[in-house]
Every structure is written in structure tokens, then in C-alpha cells.
Design a protein around this motif. Structure first.
Motif, PDB file in Angstrom:
ATOM      1  N   GLY A 130       0.795  -1.212   0.000  1.00 34.42           N
ATOM      2  CA  GLY A 130       0.000   0.000   0.000  1.00 34.42           C
ATOM      3  C   GLY A 130       0.827   1.260   0.000  1.00 34.42           C
ATOM      4  N   ILE A 132       4.561   3.188  -1.639  1.00 27.48           N
ATOM      5  CA  ILE A 132       5.769   3.118  -2.459  1.00 27.48           C
ATOM      6  C   ILE A 132       6.906   3.581  -1.571  1.00 27.48           C
ATOM      7  CG2 ILE A 132       6.913   3.935  -4.524  1.00 27.48           C
ATOM      8  CD1 ILE A 132       4.291   4.579  -5.706  1.00 27.48           C
ATOM      9  N   ALA A 165       6.142  14.202  -2.524  1.00 29.23           N
ATOM     10  CA  ALA A 165       4.801  13.634  -2.495  1.00 29.23           C
ATOM     11  C   ALA A 165       4.351  13.266  -1.095  1.00 29.23           C
ATOM     12  CB  ALA A 165       4.761  12.389  -3.381  1.00 29.23           C
ATOM     13  N   SER A 174       1.916   6.862  -0.048  1.00 30.75           N
ATOM     14  CA  SER A 174       0.729   6.012  -0.028  1.00 30.75           C
ATOM     15  C   SER A 174      -0.114   6.288  -1.263  1.00 30.75           C
ATOM     16  CB  SER A 174      -0.078   6.296   1.228  1.00 30.75           C
ATOM     17  OG  SER A 174      -0.653   7.578   1.089  1.00 30.75           O
ATOM     18  N   PHE A 175      -1.196   5.537  -1.401  1.00 31.29           N
ATOM     19  CA  PHE A 175      -1.998   5.709  -2.609  1.00 31.29           C
ATOM     20  C   PHE A 175      -2.641   7.089  -2.659  1.00 31.29           C
ATOM     21  CE2 PHE A 175      -4.295   4.923  -6.278  1.00 31.29           C
ATOM     22  CZ  PHE A 175      -5.617   5.289  -6.105  1.00 31.29           C
ATOM     23  N   LEU A 176      -3.065   7.572  -1.495  1.00 27.73           N
ATOM     24  CA  LEU A 176      -3.684   8.898  -1.484  1.00 27.73           C
ATOM     25  C   LEU A 176      -2.687   9.965  -1.910  1.00 27.73           C
ATOM     26  CD1 LEU A 176      -5.791   8.875   1.764  1.00 27.73           C
ATOM     27  CD2 LEU A 176      -6.576   8.799  -0.579  1.00 27.73           C
ATOM     28  N   GLU A 177      -1.474   9.851  -1.387  1.00 27.32           N
ATOM     29  CA  GLU A 177      -0.476  10.842  -1.750  1.00 27.32           C
ATOM     30  C   GLU A 177      -0.134  10.734  -3.228  1.00 27.32           C
ATOM     31  OE1 GLU A 177       2.364   9.518   0.987  1.00 27.32           O
ATOM     32  OE2 GLU A 177       1.539  10.629   2.681  1.00 27.32           O
ATOM     33  N   PHE A 178      -0.091   9.507  -3.714  1.00 30.32           N
ATOM     34  CA  PHE A 178       0.163   9.272  -5.134  1.00 30.32           C
ATOM     35  C   PHE A 178      -0.916   9.930  -5.981  1.00 30.32           C
ATOM     36  CE2 PHE A 178       1.839   6.930  -8.646  1.00 30.32           C
ATOM     37  CZ  PHE A 178       0.768   6.455  -9.385  1.00 30.32           C
TER      38      PHE A 178
END
Lengths: 197, 722
Positions: A130, A132, A165, A174-178
Motif C-alpha cells: 500500500g 511506495i 509527495a 501512499s496511494f492517497l499521496e500518489f
């Protein structure tokens, strides 16, 4: 005209596929099926990793291997047609009319912005935790930029990127930050294959 | 976060997909359970309050928002079964929020070239009333077509609109109808003008093959072609047309020729050599340098020795028209260039956003997935490398203006140039884009300096008679009986030679180089030399140089803008062919949005440089008495005071009042004040933008915090239920 409809009958589970992947048109499914059969040179009825590696664009793509892996989730060795369509449905262009007409009760189609971003995210998040991490970022960077940059430069760029990021300061994206970092990017257009209308 | 359960998943789906949630449509009973459950579970009351803080309105979306989608409903219908966990409930919350939805709507409508998208909410049941209210209020301004609703809703809105129309007065009805048809007309016109754009397909294909940097050069060239065409139209309509009409007896008009008084006869002698027999080579030389048979043609100033054209009802003052046409084309060029550069400048001002997320954008979204062969892939790798380096050094790019100044000093003081150049080259640490811009600036100043020197030399030769001031006629009438024509000839020569040199370089250097490199690639020398890249600085420089010549020369040679138009058209095709056949795409990508503004800035420098010799020759140097429309005036500018003195008295006093110091100084001060005001306003706006951005950051952190709290509460609830 007559022969067309009988071809459609040969595609297995057409209706369930179409519903699953968010109303891909009949013509596009036809095209995908033809492509699937063209890739399956030995006529096995399914695709293996080797078949996908023959595609020229994937061979030169730095993320080519990872894209191929995304077709084979959970380590399976065979890719059947529904699985093929399921992954490619992410790349359908977003149709504004359809977006407007979409019933909010139905699940989000696979080619929505969020699902496209999720697909892209899992290309970078190799260990599926979940996030990077900096290490995964470094690997992605190495693939993108090639061999002519020194290790220190790569590391400093990777650090900078994660810093840019990362908002909650955990040193990983995280995915939200991505999703947030790409909010200005026109993902709907970039992650679209026009023939899949 | 990545707990996932196996049960309740339909067969045939991949079971471990932590980020792709597939939801089936709800059975009817589930929905009924939903509304009942809200009131019976006490824990939900607390959650209600939390949710009202994040402004989730309707009961259904409350449930979805709080409880993460279909999860809870599944529990109620399939009691006792382990919950299906979606491991990214925060993302679900994000998608429920009204702000996300309105952004998503805005994004899809922006794709359709619509600049007027208002805030459009997706009509879930509860929002419907709100939305309809907003839309019916707004029906005046928006057309229903642009809303993101389905067809039945749009039909309903149209019916509402039509019933509304009945209650309006005739005037309002007509207003609405006419505004609708006007908007439709504007849209159609805009569509058609994009099709009429000159060279649209050529430039698009160049952009596709070589990138936006080179494409910006070609659009700049196209802009100059249009500019020169318009300048020529102005001159044609104002100066040429009356003369041609009279000369070829199309209208019943005649020339007015007033013999010059109080002037020495010597000043009016103008020997034009027109020989009967012309040798072929002298014909060519005359063609190339504007002498001989070309001298007394419409091409040059000297041919227009007319003081007026007498039509049936009025007298057309040709000298005034000539002067005004010059001022008009200079003003038009200035306004057009400034208008075009302002568009780029606005983008530049907000450009500080580019620092935001530039690394992420490059790494995650930088690859072009259409690349299919290895060489293009390598090119893309190196351009990515280059761009990452450039982001790194972007700080230096902002200091362009500070280093502008030394360039000016260098060009003016020509003899210190080599030393300073050598010193600056040591600073190789500039970002590559900045390097290109600095190179262009330096070359432009050097080359424009040659025009300056030429014009200055000409000017000094014209106004000096054997090293003394000319007293007889005010200018050197022995060497230059008609000096304007001579200056025109010089400009004409420069333009023609420029064109010839560009053609020659392309033909004799570019193509042979390509041929040698392709066919004799075995030789080490040619391998090292390699194919050439399209050198943007040199080419931009060439065009700006050509345009400056045209601006200076248009006063002395009215047909020069037409020649310039033809020249630029030829250059366009030549450069395009040379680009497609002899150049390879450069690994260094030149960013176009910045460069458009920069090219126009350089062109503006050329324009300012062109205005100086024109003003001096119009206001200071006496016009030649032997030829041209200004034989009866001391200087060219004298036409204006003479014309003003023929105005009625009141107008005269007005004009004298405006041009007096009593008016000019306060006017100048007011303009300065207005400028300072706008600068202050811009600064204040920038500060507000920074503050708002910070606030947005904080807001998003609050949002995430709240969502975390919500998910924790949800988890507690689930644990309590288990």
C-alpha cells in the motif's frame, strides 16, 4: 454482416464480461478478441508470459515486465480472455456522456480515474503493502532514467521525489499521496487506448 | 489496512486485489434494511455527528460515507458472515465528498473545450432538489447541454426552462433567444477559424515528430507572415490604392503637384539613370540591389512625388496618409506583439506552481507509452534525464532579467565582448533551457547591433557634406539626391541577401551534410559530425533580424512588407523540408510555453530598435526635395503641424493643449501611478494565492485526519458488532 454475429457468439461469456468491465462496446470486445488470438501464436487458448513479451512496445518500455506481471495476478501462468479484458478495461477512455449518465448505485467502472490510478500505483508498489517506499522509488527511477546516471544522483532524486509527495512524513508514498501528486495530470487521457472505445 | 476476507466474493474474481474493489449492485431488501438500520443502531448516532462535520447530507450517502460503502448492508442481509473489508475506505470517503465530485465534473467538462463550467454536482437523490434549484437560477447563463446529467434530467430541465420563458416579458424572451443564437454563432465561427488557420497540418506534424520547441519556432514564423501581410494591407489601402486608381484612370481623379518654393534649384535635381539597352548581368544586379530599372518604381519612396490626389468630393492628402500609415503599422505591430506575449506572460506568472510536484510528474507520468522502437526509447530516456536535471536547476532560470542587463552592456561596448563572453562560458552550470535563452539574447544583440551600425553610418553620411554640416539643402544632395530611396535600397538589398543566404546555407550545407552522413558513414569524420539538430537560437535570430529590416524599410519602400511576406513563406517551406529530411530530433527538449513569450520579447526588442532610426529620420533629417511626397515640407513630421493648423480653431487649441507640457507631465505622472497600482495589485494577488495554497494544504490535512477518525470509529463499530 451475418458472419459478424456468429463471431460474437464465439467469445466466451460476452455479457458477463461486458457488465463486469463497465460496458465495453461489442466492437471493442471483438477487436480485443482478435488481438488475443493474434498474440496466442500456438493456439493454446490462453496467453503465457512469453506471448506478451513479444509485443514490441512492451519490450522497450522500462516498466514492461511489471505491466506483464499485472496481467498475471497471484502468480498464475495462464491468462485467459476475461482476465485480458479486465486489465485492458482500465485503459478505456473516459466517456463524459457516460460519466454523466452513470447510475450512482452501480459500481465504479474499471476505467474511472481512481481505478486507473490504482492500476498505475500497483505497478510501482511491488510488495503490495500500500505504499511506495524509497527503495521501490529508486528501482522505478533506475528503470526510467537508464544507466547513465550515477547512483548518488539517483538517490538524491528519489529522496526529493518522496519528499515532494509524502505528506504524513512516513518516508513512503501512499496511494492517497500518489493520487494527490498526479491530480493535475490528465490521467484520463494519458491512460487511454482509443481503440477501446 | 490490507485485511481482506474471502467470503461473499463472487467466483471468478481475483481474490487478492487490495486496491480494486468490485461491488455488485444491491438487492432490494438491502436498501430497505438500510433505512431501518439507521435508527436502530445507537452507535450510529455518534457517528452522525462526526459525519455532519464533514458535510455529508443525505441518509443514504451518510451510511455509505460512514460505513465505507456496502459493507454494513451486507452484514445486515447476511447476518453473521464475516465482513468484506475494503482496505481503502479513506478513498471511498474521498469519492463521496461533494468537492471531489464537483472537481471530477469540472475535469470532464474541461475536456470538451468548455471554459464556462460552473460547479456541477452529481445528482444523487438528495442533491437533486439543490441542483435543480441552482440550475434553474442559472439557466440564463448556461446552456443545458453542458450539464453532466442524463437525458431525462436534461429534458426535464428544458421543460422547466420553457415554462419559465412564458412568464417572462417579451423583451427578456427576445434577449434570451438572441443570446443563445449568438453563442451558437460564436461557437461555429470559432470552429471554422481553427480550420482556416494557415499551415495547421504542417505545424501539427512537425510538433508530433520534433516536439513543441521546434513547433513554437514555426508558429512564430507563421505569426510574422500574418503580421507582414496586415502591414502590407495597411500600406496598400492607404498609400498605394489612391495612386493606382488615379494612374490607371479607374476613378476620375487627378494628381496635385505643387512645385516647391523657397528651395534652391540644386536640391531638386534627381538624375535617374534609365538606359535603353541593359546588359543581362546588370539586370540581375539591379534586381538584387534595387538600383537601375527598379529605382523609379512603386517599390521605393521616390516614386511617390505627389502632393495629393483630387477626387470628386474631396482632396486626399497623400503626405499625411503616408506618414500616418507608418505610424499605424508600427503601433499595430507593437499592440499585436504585446497582446500575444501577454498570454504567455500570464502563464509565466502562475508558473511558480511548476515547482509543485514536478518530480512526481516526471517519474510517474513521464514515459510515453506509444514508443515502439529501441532508438526512440533511448531518446526518451535521455530526455527524461535532461528534464530531471533541469528541474534541479530551475532556480537559475528565474534570474533571467537580472542577467539581461550585462548583455546590453556587452553589445554597446563592442570591444570588451570577447573577454566577457569567455568568462561567462565558464558558468556551465546553468540549466539547459536558460542556456539556450541566454545564447539567443546574446546573438540577437550582436546581430541587431550590425543593423544599428549600418543605419548610423548611413545617417551620418547623409547629413554630412565633406565633413561639414550641409547648409544648402540640409542633406548631402550630391551623393544622395533622394536619400530615402537610397536607404530603401539598402534595406531591400539586406532583405534579398538574407533570403539568398538562408537558401544557400540550406542547399549547400544542410543537404550535403545529410547525404554525406548517410552514405559515407564509414568515415570517422562524418560519424563524429553526425546529423544536425535544428538550431532554434540561430533560426529565431534570423527571423527577428529579417523582421527588423522590414520594419525599418517599410517607410522607405512601401512594397517591402509584401516582399517580406513572400520571403517568410519561402523560408517556412524551406526550413520545413530541411527539418524533415536533414535533422534529427534533439535529445534536449525545449519547453514551448516559455519560449513563445521569449521569442515575442526578442521581437519586441527588434521593434524598439527599428523605431529609433525611423523617428530620427522623420523628425530630424530634412526630407529630400527632389522626390517623394514630402518635398514641400522641411521634415517629414512637419505634415502634422501643418494639417493641425488647417483644423477649426477649437480643435486646434485642443490639440495644442494635449501636446503641451502642461498636459503631458501630469499625464505621465498619472500613467506611472496607474502602473504602480497594478504592480501592487499583482503583488497582493500573489500573496493571496500563496496564503490560499497554504490554507488548502491545511484543509486537506484536516480532511485526512477526520477520515482517519471515521475509519477508526468504523473499525470500533465493526469490532463491537462481531
Amino acid at each position: 454482416m451475418g458472419s459478424r454475429s456468429s463471431h460474437a457468439a464465439r467469445i466466451p461469456d460476452v455479457d458477463s464480461l461486458r457488465r463486469e468491465t463497465g460496458s465495453v462496446s461489442q466492437a471493442s470486445l471483438r477487436r480485443l478478441y482478435d488481438r488475443f488470438q493474434a498474440l496466442d501464436r500456438t493456439g493454446k487458448g490462453y496467453l503465457s508470459r512469453l506471448d506478451l513479451q513479444q509485443i514490441g512496445a512492451l519490450a522497450v518500455n522500462p516498466l514492461g515486465d511489471r505491466i506483464i506481471d499485472s496481467f498475471f495476478p497471484d502468480g498464475s501462468l495462464r491468462l485467459d480472455f476475461p482476465g485480458f479484458v479486465r486489465v485492458l478495461a482500465h485503459f478505456r477512455p473516459v466517456d463524459e456522456e457516460e460519466e454523466g449518465n452513470r447510475d450512482p448505485k452501480e459500481p465504479e467502472p474499471l476505467n474511472s480515474r481512481m481505478n486507473k490510478l490504482r492500476f498505475a500505483f500497483q505497478l510501482y508498489d511491488l510488495d503490495r503493502d500500500g505504499k511506495i517506499s524509497r527503495h521501490e522509488m529508486l528501482q522505478a527511477l533506475r528503470l526510467m532514467v537508464g544507466v547513465q546516471v550515477t547512483e548518488e544522483q539517483l538517490e538524491s532524486i528519489a529522496d526529493r521525489t518522496v519528499q515532494e509527495a509524502d505528506e504524513d512524513g512516513d518516508g513512503a508514498v501512499s496511494f492517497l499521496e500518489f493520487a494527490k501528486s498526479l491530480e493535475k495530470m490528465n490521467i484520463e487521457q494519458k491512460m487511454s487506448i482509443r481503440i477501446l472505445k | 489496512m490490507s485485511e481482506s476476507s474471502i467470503s461473499a466474493l463472487p467466483p471468478g474474481r481475483p481474490s487478492r486485489q487490495p486496491f480494486i474493489h468490485q461491488e455488485t449492485s444491491l438487492p432490494k431488501e438491502a436498501l430497505e434494511w438500510e433505512s431501518r438500520s439507521l435508527n436502530t443502531v445507537p452507535a450510529l448516532q455518534d457517528l452522525n455527528e462526526v459525519c455532519s462535520m464533514s458535510k455529508v447530507h443525505s441518509s443514504r450517502s451518510l451510511l455509505k460515507g460512514v460505513l465505507g460503502g456496502r459493507t454494513l448492508v451486507q452484514v445486515w442481509t447476511q447476518t453473521g458472515v464475516v465482513l468484506r473489508c475494503f482496505s481503502s475506505p479513506p478513498v471511498n470517503f474521498l469519492q463521496e465528498l461533494p468537492s471531489y465530485r464537483s472537481i471530477a465534473r469540472k475535469r470532464t467538462t474541461i475536456l470538451s473545450r468548455d471554459k464556462q463550467s460552473g460547479t456541477l454536482l452529481k445528482p444523487t437523490d438528495s442533491y437533486n432538489f439543490q441542483l435543480e434549484g441552482e440550475i434553474t437560477e442559472d439557466l440564463d447563463n448556461q446552456s443545458i447541454r453542458k450539464y453532466a446529467l442524463n437525458i431525462s434530467e436534461k429534458r426535464r430541465l428544458r421543460d422547466i426552462q420553457e415554462t419559465q420563458m412564458k412568464y417572462l416579458s417579451e423583451w427578456d424572451q427576445w434577449k434570451r433567444y438572441s443570446s443563445k443564437s449568438w453563442k451558437r454563432f460564436i461557437e461555429k465561427a470559432r470552429e471554422m477559424t481553427t480550420h482556416l488557420e494557415l499551415w495547421r497540418e504542417d505545424i501539427r506534424s512537425i510538433e508530433g515528430k520534433f516536439g513543441t520547441g521546434i513547433q513554437s519556432y514555426f508558429s512564430f514564423l507563421r505569426f510574422l507572415v500574418l503580421l507582414n501581410l496586415v502591414i502590407f494591407l495597411i500600406i496598400f489601402l492607404v498609400v498605394l490604392l489612391p495612386v493606382l486608381l488615379t494612374r490607371y484612370k479607374i476613378t476620375n481623379s487627378s494628381f496635385i503637384l505643387i512645385p516647391s518654393q523657397d528651395v534652391d534649384i540644386q536640391c531638386t535635381v534627381y538624375p535617374i539613370s534609365s538606359s535603353g539597352l541593359i546588359y543581362f548581368y546588370s539586370y540581375i544586379i539591379d534586381l538584387l540591389s534595387g538600383t537601375g530599372f527598379l529605382e523609379d518604381t512603386y517599390l521605393f519612396y521616390g516614386h511617390y512625388t505627389i502632393d495629393g490626389v483630387k477626387f470628386q468630393n474631396f482632396t486626399y492628402d497623400l503626405p499625411l496618409a503616408y506618414l500616418l500609415s507608418t505610424i499605424a503599422y508600427l503601433a499595430l505591430s507593437l499592440v499585436w506583439i504585446v497582446k500575444r506575449s501577454v498570454e504567455g506572460f500570464k502563464i509565466n506568472l502562475i508558473r511558480s506552481e511548476e515547482h509543485f510536484q514536478s518530480y512526481c510528474n516526471k517519474i510517474f507520468a513521464g514515459w510515453d507509452f506509444c514508443i515502439t522502437n529501441r532508438s526512440m526509447a533511448d531518446l526518451k530516456h535521455s530526455s527524461l534525464r535532461y528534464e530531471l536535471r533541469e528541474i534541479d536547476k530551475m532556480v537559475f532560470g528565474e534570474n533571467l532579467l537580472i542577467l539581461y542587463l550585462p548583455s546590453i552592456v556587452i553589445t554597446l561596448a563592442n570591444f570588451i565582448t570577447p573577454i566577457i563572453f569567455a568568462k561567462i562560458i565558464h558558468y556551465e552550470d546553468y540549466s539547459p533551457g536558460f542556456e539556450i535563452r541566454l545564447t539567443i539574447l546574446r546573438c540577437v544583440f550582436m546581430r541587431l547591433a550590425t543593423i544599428c551600425v549600418l543605419v548610423f553610418t548611413l545617417g551620418s553620411k547623409i547629413t554630412s557634406c565633406d565633413n561639414y554640416l550641409c547648409e544648402l539643402c540640409g542633406y548631402n544632395q550630391k551623393l544622395y539626391p533622394c536619400w530615402e530611396t537610397q536607404v530603401g535600397q539598402e534595406m531591400y538589398k539586406l532583405m534579398i541577401f538574407d533570403l539568398i543566404i538562408i537558401l544557400a546555407v540550406t542547399l549547400f550545407v544542410d543537404f550535403p551534410r545529410k547525404i554525406l552522413v548517410t552514405y559515407c558513414s564509414s568515415w570517422k569524420l562524418f560519424q563524429c559530425w553526425g546529423e544536425q539538430e535544428f538550431a532554434i537560437p540561430d533560426n529565431v535570430l534570423g527571423i527577428v533580424y529579417g523582421q527588423t529590416i522590414c520594419w525599418i524599410g517599410a517607410f522607405f519602400s512601401p512594397l517591402l512588407p509584401a516582399i517580406a511576406t513572400l520571403k517568410f513563406i519561402i523560408i517556412f517551406y524551406v526550413k520545413e523540408i530541411s527539418l524533415l529530411y536533414t535533422c534529427r530530433p534533439s535529445p534536449r527538449q525545449f519547453r514551448a510555453s516559455n519560449s513563445n513569450f521569449f521569442f515575442l520579447l526578442v521581437l519586441l526588442i527588434g521593434l524598439c530598435l527599428a523605431i529609433i532610426p525611423l523617428t530620427i529620420s522623420m523628425a530630424r533629417i530634412p526630407s529630400s526635395k527632389a522626390c517623394g511626397p514630402f518635398t514641400n515640407f522641411n521634415t517629414t513630421w512637419e505634415v502634422v503641424p501643418k494639417t493641425v493648423s488647417t483644423f477649426p480653431n477649437s480643435l486646434q487649441t485642443l490639440v495644442y493643449g494635449i501636446t503641451s507640457e502642461a498636459f503631458a507631465v501630469p499625464f505621465f505622472m498619472i500613467i506611472c501611478l496607474i502602473m504602480f497600482y497594478f504592480i501592487a495589485l499583482a503583488g497582493a494577488h500573489k500573496r493571496v494565492v500563496v496564503q490560499l495554497r497554504e490554507q488548502l494544504n491545511l484543509e486537506s490535512r484536516d480532511k485526512r485526519y477526520l477520515i482517519q477518525k471515521l475509519t477508526e470509529a468504523q473499525r470500533d463499530l465493526r469490532n463491537r458488532l462481531d
